[in-house]
Scaffold this motif. Structure first.
Motif, short mmCIF file in Angstrom:
data_model
loop_
_atom_site.label_atom_id
_atom_site.label_comp_id
_atom_site.label_asym_id
_atom_site.label_seq_id
_atom_site.Cartn_x
_atom_site.Cartn_y
_atom_site.Cartn_z
N ASN A 113 0.81 -1.22 0.00
CA ASN A 113 0.00 0.00 0.00
C ASN A 113 0.84 1.28 0.00
O ASN A 113 0.36 2.35 0.33
N THR A 114 2.10 1.12 -0.38
CA THR A 114 2.95 2.26 -0.68
C THR A 114 3.46 2.15 -2.11
O THR A 114 3.25 3.04 -2.92
N LEU A 115 4.10 1.03 -2.42
CA LEU A 115 4.53 0.76 -3.79
C LEU A 115 3.56 -0.18 -4.50
O LEU A 115 3.21 0.03 -5.67
N LEU A 116 3.15 -1.24 -3.82
CA LEU A 116 2.19 -2.18 -4.38
C LEU A 116 0.85 -2.03 -3.67
O LEU A 116 0.80 -1.80 -2.47
N ASN A 117 -0.23 -2.16 -4.43
CA ASN A 117 -1.57 -2.06 -3.87
C ASN A 117 -1.96 -3.42 -3.29
O ASN A 117 -2.38 -4.32 -4.02
N PHE A 118 -1.80 -3.56 -1.98
CA PHE A 118 -2.01 -4.85 -1.33
C PHE A 118 -3.44 -5.35 -1.52
O PHE A 118 -3.66 -6.53 -1.80
N GLU A 119 -4.42 -4.45 -1.33
CA GLU A 119 -5.81 -4.89 -1.40
C GLU A 119 -6.16 -5.48 -2.76
O GLU A 119 -6.83 -6.52 -2.84
N LEU A 120 -5.70 -4.85 -3.83
CA LEU A 120 -6.02 -5.35 -5.16
C LEU A 120 -5.26 -6.64 -5.48
O LEU A 120 -5.79 -7.53 -6.13
N CYS A 121 -4.02 -6.73 -5.00
CA CYS A 121 -3.26 -7.97 -5.19
C CYS A 121 -3.95 -9.12 -4.46
O CYS A 121 -4.09 -10.23 -4.99
N GLU A 122 -4.38 -8.85 -3.23
CA GLU A 122 -5.04 -9.89 -2.44
C GLU A 122 -6.37 -10.28 -3.07
O GLU A 122 -6.72 -11.46 -3.12
N ARG A 123 -7.13 -9.30 -3.55
CA ARG A 123 -8.42 -9.58 -4.18
C ARG A 123 -8.22 -10.50 -5.40
O ARG A 123 -8.97 -11.47 -5.58
N GLN A 124 -7.22 -10.19 -6.23
CA GLN A 124 -6.92 -11.05 -7.37
C GLN A 124 -6.68 -12.49 -6.94
O GLN A 124 -7.16 -13.44 -7.57
N ALA A 125 -5.93 -12.64 -5.86
CA ALA A 125 -5.56 -13.97 -5.40
C ALA A 125 -6.74 -14.72 -4.78
O ALA A 125 -6.94 -15.91 -5.04
N ILE A 126 -7.54 -14.02 -3.98
CA ILE A 126 -8.70 -14.65 -3.33
C ILE A 126 -9.66 -15.19 -4.38
O ILE A 126 -10.09 -16.35 -4.35
N LEU A 127 -10.04 -14.33 -5.33
CA LEU A 127 -11.03 -14.71 -6.34
C LEU A 127 -10.42 -15.62 -7.40
O LEU A 127 -11.08 -16.54 -7.90
N GLY A 128 -9.16 -15.39 -7.74
CA GLY A 128 -8.49 -16.22 -8.74
C GLY A 128 -8.36 -17.66 -8.30
O GLY A 128 -8.51 -18.60 -9.09
#
Length: 231
Positions: free
Chosen positions: A12-27
């Motif tokens: 959440n400074t360089l990488l958007n953690f929430e969107l990365c996590e969302r991709q992984a949860i749903l993927g």
């Protein structure tokens, strides 16, 4: 201001953690053939339930492996939502693979790092697992910008512990006065930097109001402001 190095937080400074996590949860659900619509559940509900369990279980990260923690999170979420499956282990493996290759960055990261790297030594201090943080930086194509990448798991101390900041300073052979730290968390980043007298730049990505006692050296709402401040 005389800084020799700028050190960044990662999530959440360089990488958007929430969107990365969302991709992984749903993927992972899709990869394992679990379709939420067939159970009358929307994605937002599933993620909210998952994250509730996940935040609880990850407090036990010194006891369980990442894979075990993810299995626990999926298992509890699926049980609460009454979704029956024998794919818990596969879900965990799929999640970890997708997450470690997710490269959703905060806006303007490449441009900011490219410009700052001309005049400053760059480094990262991040809480997390080496097996996740380094591959994610590589997937985003930003790892080459950094002279040092300090991951909490590797040294046994996590932010806001002063030890992880002292470790980074030692690796860079710099004093606190020569370093600026940039992060999004007042609890981990600001508190840690203050303990070791490192100037802190608060990446206030959600434009939150600060209490009077919290006084970062700098406050920015977008990373691009770093270029105008320090170039």
């Amino acid at each position: 201001m005389g800084y020799a190095a700028i050190i960044f937080d990662l999530d959440n400074t360089l990488l958007n953690f929430e969107l990365c996590e969302r991709q992984a949860i749903l993927g992972a659900l899709e990869a394992c053939g679990i379709y939420l619509d067939l159970h009358g559940i929307n994605e937002t509900t599933f993620i909210q339930v998952y994250e509730t369990y996940n935040s609880k279980y990850w407090k036990q990260r010194e006891t369980f492996s990442p894979g075990e923690l993810i299995e626990m999170s999926y298992g509890s979420t699926l049980a609460q939502l009454d979704i029956k499956t024998n794919q818990i282990s596969n879900l965990s493996q799929s999640f970890w693979h997708i997450f470690n290759h997710s490269a959703v960055m905060e806006p303007d990261v490449n441009e900011v790092l490219t410009v700052l790297a001309r005049n400053y030594r760059l480094a990262v201090i991040t809480n997390g697992f080496v097996s996740a943080q380094l591959p994610r930086m590589q997937a985003a194509g930003i790892d080459h910008f950094f002279e040092e990448i300090v991951v909490s798991e590797a040294i046994g101390f996590a932010k806001p512990s002063p030890e992880i900041f002292h470790h980074a300073l030692s690796k860079l052979d710099l004093t606190p006065a020569e370093v600026l730290y940039v992060g999004d968390s007042l609890t981990h980043d600001y508190a840690g930097a203050m303990q070791v007298n490192i100037d802190f730049c608060y990446y206030n990505r959600r434009n939150q109001n600060l209490i009077q006692e919290v006084q970062p050296k700098f406050i920015i709402s977008e990373l691009l402001k770093l270029v105008t401040l320090f170039n």
